[in-house]
Design an enzyme around this catalytic site. Structure first.
Site, PDB file in Angstrom:
ATOM      1  N   TYR A   4       3.254  24.102  27.627  1.00 25.69           N
ATOM      2  CA  TYR A   4       2.291  24.047  28.739  1.00 25.69           C
ATOM      3  C   TYR A   4       0.864  24.250  28.254  1.00 25.69           C
ATOM      4  CZ  TYR A   4       2.172  29.167  28.702  1.00 25.69           C
ATOM      5  OH  TYR A   4       2.012  30.478  28.322  1.00 25.69           O
ATOM      6  N   GLY A  17      -2.610  34.627  30.825  1.00 22.50           N
ATOM      7  CA  GLY A  17      -2.326  34.813  32.247  1.00 22.50           C
ATOM      8  C   GLY A  17      -0.906  34.393  32.579  1.00 22.50           C
ATOM      9  N   ARG A  24      -0.577  36.888  18.671  1.00 21.52           N
ATOM     10  CA  ARG A  24      -1.251  36.863  17.369  1.00 21.52           C
ATOM     11  C   ARG A  24      -1.580  38.293  16.942  1.00 21.52           C
ATOM     12  NH1 ARG A  24      -6.164  33.033  18.645  1.00 21.52           N
ATOM     13  NH2 ARG A  24      -5.918  34.177  20.594  1.00 21.52           N
ATOM     14  N   ASN A  64       0.221  37.169  25.947  1.00 23.54           N
ATOM     15  CA  ASN A  64      -0.797  37.953  26.659  1.00 23.54           C
ATOM     16  C   ASN A  64      -1.706  37.094  27.529  1.00 23.54           C
ATOM     17  OD1 ASN A  64      -1.627  36.943  24.105  1.00 23.54           O
ATOM     18  ND2 ASN A  64      -3.565  38.011  24.363  1.00 23.54           N
ATOM     19  N   ARG A  89      -3.923  41.190  15.561  1.00 24.63           N
ATOM     20  CA  ARG A  89      -5.321  41.389  15.971  1.00 24.63           C
ATOM     21  C   ARG A  89      -5.714  42.845  15.756  1.00 24.63           C
ATOM     22  NH1 ARG A  89      -5.237  39.405  21.619  1.00 24.63           N
ATOM     23  NH2 ARG A  89      -3.578  38.122  20.771  1.00 24.63           N
ATOM     24  N   TYR A 110     -10.172  17.680  29.326  1.00 25.03           N
ATOM     25  CA  TYR A 110      -8.917  17.929  30.054  1.00 25.03           C
ATOM     26  C   TYR A 110      -8.384  16.617  30.632  1.00 25.03           C
ATOM     27  CZ  TYR A 110      -5.748  21.031  32.641  1.00 25.03           C
ATOM     28  OH  TYR A 110      -4.655  21.697  33.109  1.00 25.03           O
TER      29      TYR A 110
END
Lengths: 361, 361
Positions: B271, B181, B202, B179, B204, B80
């Site tokens: 983001y 957070g 996506r 989906n 699924r 990160y």
């Protein structure tokens, strides 16, 4: 610089339509016309055209000189974002002299020099009647080649240096295709603003000659695309701060490499895509370095100012001031008579030809 | 929702360093610590820690609940952009209750609920002494799971909806990873603002179940990545205007497709980069469509507001108001006791697990 203008102006009655065949031939307006999209060499034809009626708001303009820009070629090919209705006259930039004005015209008079206020005017012709609002008056003391090449490239350079980052003396800007018309204007306008330029060009035969020419224009650093990718770039940034603005006319790897060198929160403005490859940005550069990717198109900017011409005229004044002070010159040009347009078109499409082809009428 | 807080609060003297081994065991602060970067399952250890001195400006906080976010995992992996000094306590988000404050502390008192004002606090622990300025007081009437998940994802969603385009009722926003957070918060906050959301997920197993869940949250349209690339998308834009804002947490093809659907002069904010592929923009989109590519990082935003906390507290108030009105709920959560952290970490790293893992202390 204005040599020959008097001759053109004295060429006889000019408002006569081509249909009236009784008058002498030389005054007949001629234009480079294309009736379908395709390769310019195939579709461009030098044709006699009828001159429009002057009416109340018309302005009869004798074109003096008009450059061949890459976007002109793309418009003829039909690949540009702005296409003229067909048949169309080629060319979007140039300078002309006002010969006669309609009775309602207030901003222009015979003898004034004018440039297009917008794209799509069709400047590759000897004469035309345009409406007053499509023209911008130019001060009378600007050299012909500067005037002919003012309305697209220096304006693009000026706006990109002004509208995206607040730059001041000591800041730096990086640009690729630094030898393009815009690139040369960027070097000079940035120089006048005290902004350092890092100029990226493709390697080529006679590289040093081009480096010398750009340096003579005021380029602070000239590097090749290959050098851009090398760790030695670190040495450069001991001498000059990392750029807050990158001007991208290439796309692909060149754009990504420039992005890598940008300061935190810097902006890359794309105004061309010579490599025919998209702009690719690492996600981390966007999120953690907060770089901004923008685009610029002079045609759109002018459209957006349609109801507020002050910004446009103000910019033209500023650029003319730079020209007068010797801080902004025309790009290297090759002047070709309109009748030899095929030579000019061919030369304009060759790689590594840095001189701009200018049609003179 | 506050069940158990009283029990925790009553757990005995808390400021005692671990070195003084004479007191009873349960009060001893424990934390999920990593001493080197690596896979969380390998490097995280639940350890006893000494509690820092309260001093004049310290605030002793009993942590109540703390989520596992993807960025927490990336910090532990060492990949990160923000890394803590090692050894470090994991976790950047969560809610705690103030147990005791130093004599100079004015903004907090025992019993207050607090959330981190910044990243890097290390929230995966039972107790800690933090300095006052690292904490933000939360209103007392917010459900525990909302409080624990407030300071990163809903704040990111709120800022991205507020700071890049001026959006109003009737406008639309497109987002991928809908989906996540952040995605769930975007659906709800945009809904409260009257902005339509086009939500890309996506494909699924059990797709319909997720579609139903997002629709129940207020999602206007839910589509798969595959549908995003199909011409049938035109039908959608007969019902809803093209988006002025795209929120990208994926990168690669997904980002390029969203860009294609943006309105002229629209903005795509990146983001996250779940696909581990860069963002690629056609040159023409930048120049002729004037789309803007930006990035957003909540951590940087908070740093930039360090001397002006009003914007941060104002945003928290606004989000708490939405929570009270029932317009913003916590994401689907699975609560796991701190001691069973390995189960939570493993679940948080599995694909297609939509529930957020929350460590409860």
């Amino acid at each position: 610089m204005r040599l020959g203008v008097g001759l053109l102006r004295g060429a006889g009655p000019l408002l006569r339509p081509a249909a009236s065949a009784s008058a002498p031939a030389p005054a007949r307006p001629r234009a480079l016309v294309y009736e379908r999209h395709g390769e310019p060499a195939d579709v461009l034809q030098l044709k006699d055209l009828e001159l429009g009626e002057l009416g109340g708001s018309g302005v009869h303009v004798k074109m003096l000189a008009a450059p061949i820009n890459p976007s002109d070629i793309n418009m003829i090919q039909g690949t540009y974002a702005l296409l003229s209705d067909l048949p169309a006259v080629g060319g979007n930039e140039g300078v002309g002299e006002v010969i006669e004005v309609g009775s309602h015209v207030t901003s222009l008079k015979p003898g004034d020099w004018v440039i297009p206020g917008d794209a799509g005017l069709g400047t590759w012709r000897t004469d035309a009647v345009f409406t007053e609002e499509k023209l911008m008056k130019l001060p009378g003391d600007i050299p012909l080649l500067c005037a002919a090449t003012l309305s697209v490239n220096p304006c693009t350079a000026y706006r990109m240096l002004s509208d995206f980052e607040t730059l001041g003396p000591g800041d730096s800007v990086i640009q690729n295709a630094a030898n393009s018309g815009v690139g040369q204007a960027v070097i000079q306008i940035a120089g006048a603003m005290g902004i350092k330029t890092i100029n990226v060009i493709r390697d080529r035969p006679d590289l040093q000659k081009l480096v010398d020419r750009l340096t003579a224009l005021g380029a602070d650093y000239v590097i090749t695309e290959e050098m851009l990718r090398k760790p030695e770039m670190k040495e450069l940034f001991k001498k000059v701060p990392k750029p807050r603005l990158a001007l991208n006319c290439v796309g692909g790897k060149s754009a990504t490499e420039m992005l890598r060198l940008l300061q935190h929160k810097g902006t890359m403005v794309t105004y061309g895509g010579m490599a025919k490859q998209p702009v690719t940005a690492p996600v981390s550069a966007l999120i953690f370095k907060d770089v901004k990717l923008r685009g610029f198109w002079m045609t759109q900017w002018k459209k957006d100012q349609a109801h507020n011409k002050d910004r446009l005229t103000g910019m033209i004044q500023t650029l003319c001031d730079l020209i007068r002070k010797g801080q902004l010159s025309a790009p290297a040009c090759t002047e070709i008579p309109l009748k030899d347009y095929q030579i000019a078109i061919e030369a304009s499409m060759k790689p590594f030809i840095s001189a701009k082809q200018i049609l003179v009428m």
